[in-house]
Design a protein around this motif. Structure first.
Motif, PDB file in Angstrom:
ATOM      1  N   PHE A 197       0.845  -1.196   0.000  1.00 34.29           N
ATOM      2  CA  PHE A 197       0.000   0.000   0.000  1.00 34.29           C
ATOM      3  C   PHE A 197       0.887   1.255   0.000  1.00 34.29           C
ATOM      4  O   PHE A 197       2.041   1.187   0.425  1.00 34.29           O
ATOM      5  CB  PHE A 197      -0.903  -0.019   1.234  1.00 34.29           C
ATOM      6  CG  PHE A 197      -1.898  -1.138   1.210  1.00 34.29           C
ATOM      7  CD1 PHE A 197      -3.044  -1.035   0.434  1.00 34.29           C
ATOM      8  CD2 PHE A 197      -1.674  -2.306   1.928  1.00 34.29           C
ATOM      9  CE1 PHE A 197      -3.964  -2.075   0.391  1.00 34.29           C
ATOM     10  CE2 PHE A 197      -2.592  -3.352   1.885  1.00 34.29           C
ATOM     11  CZ  PHE A 197      -3.730  -3.235   1.124  1.00 34.29           C
ATOM     12  N   PRO A 198       0.434   2.425  -0.396  1.00 34.47           N
ATOM     13  CA  PRO A 198      -0.907   2.670  -0.944  1.00 34.47           C
ATOM     14  C   PRO A 198      -1.099   2.028  -2.320  1.00 34.47           C
ATOM     15  O   PRO A 198      -0.177   1.985  -3.124  1.00 34.47           O
ATOM     16  CB  PRO A 198      -0.977   4.195  -1.042  1.00 34.47           C
ATOM     17  CG  PRO A 198       0.443   4.631  -1.182  1.00 34.47           C
ATOM     18  CD  PRO A 198       1.236   3.659  -0.351  1.00 34.47           C
ATOM     19  N   PHE A 199      -2.311   1.556  -2.528  1.00 32.83           N
ATOM     20  CA  PHE A 199      -2.678   0.881  -3.763  1.00 32.83           C
ATOM     21  C   PHE A 199      -3.712   1.721  -4.500  1.00 32.83           C
ATOM     22  O   PHE A 199      -4.700   2.158  -3.912  1.00 32.83           O
ATOM     23  CB  PHE A 199      -3.245  -0.502  -3.422  1.00 32.83           C
ATOM     24  CG  PHE A 199      -4.004  -1.146  -4.541  1.00 32.83           C
ATOM     25  CD1 PHE A 199      -3.349  -1.556  -5.704  1.00 32.83           C
ATOM     26  CD2 PHE A 199      -5.376  -1.343  -4.450  1.00 32.83           C
ATOM     27  CE1 PHE A 199      -4.058  -2.154  -6.737  1.00 32.83           C
ATOM     28  CE2 PHE A 199      -6.075  -1.938  -5.485  1.00 32.83           C
ATOM     29  CZ  PHE A 199      -5.414  -2.343  -6.626  1.00 32.83           C
ATOM     30  N   VAL A 200      -3.478   1.962  -5.780  1.00 30.85           N
ATOM     31  CA  VAL A 200      -4.399   2.758  -6.592  1.00 30.85           C
ATOM     32  C   VAL A 200      -5.151   1.830  -7.535  1.00 30.85           C
ATOM     33  O   VAL A 200      -4.545   1.154  -8.369  1.00 30.85           O
ATOM     34  CB  VAL A 200      -3.638   3.831  -7.397  1.00 30.85           C
ATOM     35  CG1 VAL A 200      -4.628   4.671  -8.208  1.00 30.85           C
ATOM     36  CG2 VAL A 200      -2.809   4.712  -6.482  1.00 30.85           C
ATOM     37  N   SER A 201      -6.443   1.765  -7.406  1.00 28.47           N
ATOM     38  CA  SER A 201      -7.245   0.879  -8.236  1.00 28.47           C
ATOM     39  C   SER A 201      -7.496   1.519  -9.608  1.00 28.47           C
ATOM     40  O   SER A 201      -7.046   2.625  -9.884  1.00 28.47           O
ATOM     41  CB  SER A 201      -8.560   0.544  -7.533  1.00 28.47           C
ATOM     42  OG  SER A 201      -9.083  -0.673  -8.004  1.00 28.47           O
ATOM     43  N   GLY A 202      -8.239   0.804 -10.436  1.00 30.69           N
ATOM     44  CA  GLY A 202      -8.545   1.311 -11.773  1.00 30.69           C
ATOM     45  C   GLY A 202      -7.602   0.710 -12.797  1.00 30.69           C
ATOM     46  O   GLY A 202      -6.390   0.786 -12.654  1.00 30.69           O
ATOM     47  N   PHE A 203      -8.142   0.088 -13.855  1.00 28.20           N
ATOM     48  CA  PHE A 203      -7.318  -0.703 -14.765  1.00 28.20           C
ATOM     49  C   PHE A 203      -7.335  -0.226 -16.202  1.00 28.20           C
ATOM     50  O   PHE A 203      -6.711  -0.836 -17.060  1.00 28.20           O
ATOM     51  CB  PHE A 203      -7.739  -2.171 -14.686  1.00 28.20           C
ATOM     52  CG  PHE A 203      -7.642  -2.712 -13.299  1.00 28.20           C
ATOM     53  CD1 PHE A 203      -6.401  -2.946 -12.743  1.00 28.20           C
ATOM     54  CD2 PHE A 203      -8.771  -2.939 -12.535  1.00 28.20           C
ATOM     55  CE1 PHE A 203      -6.279  -3.413 -11.444  1.00 28.20           C
ATOM     56  CE2 PHE A 203      -8.671  -3.400 -11.234  1.00 28.20           C
ATOM     57  CZ  PHE A 203      -7.418  -3.641 -10.689  1.00 28.20           C
ATOM     58  N   SER A 204      -8.024   0.874 -16.447  1.00 25.26           N
ATOM     59  CA  SER A 204      -7.950   1.394 -17.808  1.00 25.26           C
ATOM     60  C   SER A 204      -8.462   2.826 -17.829  1.00 25.26           C
ATOM     61  O   SER A 204      -9.091   3.291 -16.883  1.00 25.26           O
ATOM     62  CB  SER A 204      -8.738   0.519 -18.792  1.00 25.26           C
ATOM     63  OG  SER A 204     -10.125   0.638 -18.594  1.00 25.26           O
ATOM     64  N   GLY A 205      -8.162   3.516 -18.915  1.00 28.19           N
ATOM     65  CA  GLY A 205      -8.579   4.902 -19.010  1.00 28.19           C
ATOM     66  C   GLY A 205      -8.091   5.529 -20.306  1.00 28.19           C
ATOM     67  O   GLY A 205      -7.708   4.841 -21.253  1.00 28.19           O
ATOM     68  N   SER A 206      -8.111   6.878 -20.280  1.00 26.61           N
ATOM     69  CA  SER A 206      -7.629   7.624 -21.441  1.00 26.61           C
ATOM     70  C   SER A 206      -6.876   8.856 -20.943  1.00 26.61           C
ATOM     71  O   SER A 206      -7.017   9.260 -19.794  1.00 26.61           O
ATOM     72  CB  SER A 206      -8.799   8.051 -22.331  1.00 26.61           C
ATOM     73  OG  SER A 206      -9.652   8.927 -21.605  1.00 26.61           O
ATOM     74  N   GLY A 207      -6.067   9.439 -21.814  1.00 29.35           N
ATOM     75  CA  GLY A 207      -5.317  10.617 -21.401  1.00 29.35           C
ATOM     76  C   GLY A 207      -4.364  11.095 -22.478  1.00 29.35           C
ATOM     77  O   GLY A 207      -4.493  10.727 -23.655  1.00 29.35           O
TER      78      GLY A 207
END
Lengths: 353, 353
Positions: free
Chosen positions: B55-65
């Motif tokens: 930790f710290p752990f950041v979730s979320g496995f896809s996106g755009s940018g």
């Protein structure tokens, strides 16, 4: 007619004997076939244990013989040689002098193929054929399958699958598991023969084989081993549905995006042949045999023991051999006398490679 | 950088908050992307529960940018708009201002597609794409699949799958199950919407649907229902691997010779992209969107609740909505301000049929 019939559920030594039973009459528009050879499969014995009503029950689900009555004179005239698959829900099997046969599950046997050879095709040959087709191996084109693992490669389906896969893909790496039949598997076309999956093949997330044909019960231990050795996006075809099929762990398989095929050739009867035509598969295999592409993997056990069905239940008879679970190649059993069953060709035991 | 990070394992209300964490540094040859939109998936929350270390752990496995640093100037120049899928074994997810992105899991977003739309593609769109391809539905040619059942048709993957399948097969019967989102499913392209599988569809040995895309946990009850309604030689694709995947009953499935596909788009990372290329799938989907064939099924929930990530964890925030399990369409979450995230197109909520 005479039949090897069971009078109650149980183990074949106690329940099966040569008895006189009625020639099956229903449905009347089916072919009536005088049986020459019945094939033998582990599932024959399983049926004896699981059946609870409607005795006498005659086991055996495929074979070959001569058409005696027909409502379809063109395709199957009286006197024609045929091989056939039987509906497993019926109580009249191929361990008998006569069978009623659905023509959609029958194929004409050409003269250059013996009835003995033909009897080995309908159940084991077609199961191997359908399994390999599902695994993407019945195509000339480039396939992503470079390594095929056959779990239980020495038995009837495994022997057929080895020969068919080898005929289609001369460079395919075929790995067979067998405790006792190493020489048979290698002579049959396997690249290697190993005793167990887990100890012999590297596994883990990347796996080491592209496809698995599983011809034994998918126990938790075996399923775990297969999950380890299959590569991501690989395929596993399950052909045996004992108790283990009711509780399969697909955890590791899932994280590899693996495909699990289930295969029983008997599904054709449930679907009125709408999705699978055993007659066409048999004709295809017979054609490969006629043109010399494939030779039936008849069991060399037949040299050693009496294949005469009237002695099938004696100690060391053919049912006992089947019961042992360590058969090499495809077992068939002569039902008719030599005028029906024909002579054994010299080519019966030729190496198919 | 700011990130929605978890400080320990557990439920998001207790563990997730807006924190300052390091910009991920490894591996250095990856693209550094300033995140505009993250997508949201039920698996994001599951990860919070199952993770035990690091930790710290950041979730979320896809996106755009927007690409900020690159070792690949030609395909992904600095300033380019991209969408991307992240390796789920890493601790740095897309609920953050910056991500390190493997270029083999990234695709250029063309100017006519918004970054918001693009963020909905990598995980849910590609999962739908791969699943439908396995089920034989990504082909123009005649397919044997005439009826597709989508279990959980209203969620992100289900909404994508409905639109993609409908775009390929205008006459396909698509049946979606959803307790609460009947109107959404029908507007999205479903032929019918039913609350449960077993009560609504005829089953038994002959089944009634040709293929099933299962987007909820394959519990014993659901597995039994799917086994009943699938036709012989049909296909089931399992996309959720909770505890049930460890004990699946394939008994009835076996006797129908059914194929079971398992699908997780994350397998590409385990295989170093040797068997699956998310970049190509994303590019394909973006191309369909550019040519008007398909429109992203962005969730109408975004009209109702605040999609600003800094308010994601408040009551009735976007994580709460995700947690409820009753999302319609694909949820995405704005990370960057409007200069990065872009304006929402008027076409975002256009009916795709």
């Amino acid at each position: 007619m005479l039949a090897l019939a069971a009078t109650e559920a149980g183990e074949f030594r106690q329940t099966v004997s040569l008895q006189t039973v009625d020639i099956p009459t229903d449905p009347p528009d089916f072919l009536l076939v005088q049986v020459a050879w019945s094939d033998l499969n582990p599932v024959d014995l399983q049926k004896l244990h699981s059946r609870t009503t409607d005795f006498p029950f005659v086991s055996g689900f495929s074979g070959s013989g001569i058409v005696q009555e027909t409502s379809d004179e063109v395709a199957f005239p009286v006197g024609a040689s045929v091989c056939f698959l039987l509906d497993p829900t019926k109580k009249s099997g191929s361990y008998a002098q006569y069978c009623r046969v659905d023509r959609r599950a029958a194929a004409l046997v050409p003269p250059q193929i013996t009835l003995k050879e033909a009897a080995s095709i309908p159940l084991a040959g077609c199961t191997a054929y359908e399994s390999l087709r599902k695994l993407g191996l019945l195509t000339e084109s480039t396939t992503s399958v470079q390594t095929l693992l056959i779990v239980g490669g020495a038995g009837g389906v495994g022997s057929w699958a080895t020969r068919i896969a080898r005929a289609w893909h001369p460079n395919l790496e075929i790995i067979c598991t067998s405790d006792t039949s190493r020489d048979w598997c290698l002579a049959n076309g396997a690249s290697r023969c190993i005793p167990h999956v887990l100890q012999e093949l590297p596994g883990g997330p990347h796996g080491s084989v592209d496809a698995i044909l599983c011809l034994t019960e998918p126990t938790p231990t075996l399923m775990n081993a297969m999950s380890e050795v299959i590569r991501p996006y690989g395929s596993i075809c399950l052909v045996v549905a004992g108790p283990s099929i009711r509780s399969l762990n697909l955890d590791f398989v899932f994280f590899k995006s693996v495909t699990v095929y289930t295969e029983t050739v008997f599904s054709c009867f449930r679907t009125q042949f709408s999705h699978s035509q055993p007659s066409k598969m048999m004709a295809q295999i017979l054609n490969w045999m006629s043109t010399g592409r494939i030779c039936a993997p008849l069991s060399p056990c037949l040299d050693e023991i009496d294949a005469d069905w009237t002695k099938a239940t004696v100690p060391n008879g053919i049912l006992e051999r089947l019961h042992s679970g360590h058969v090499q190649g495809k077992l068939v059993m002569r039902i008719g006398d030599s005028s029906v069953a024909g002579n054994v060709h010299d080519t019966d035991f030729v190496d198919a490679r």
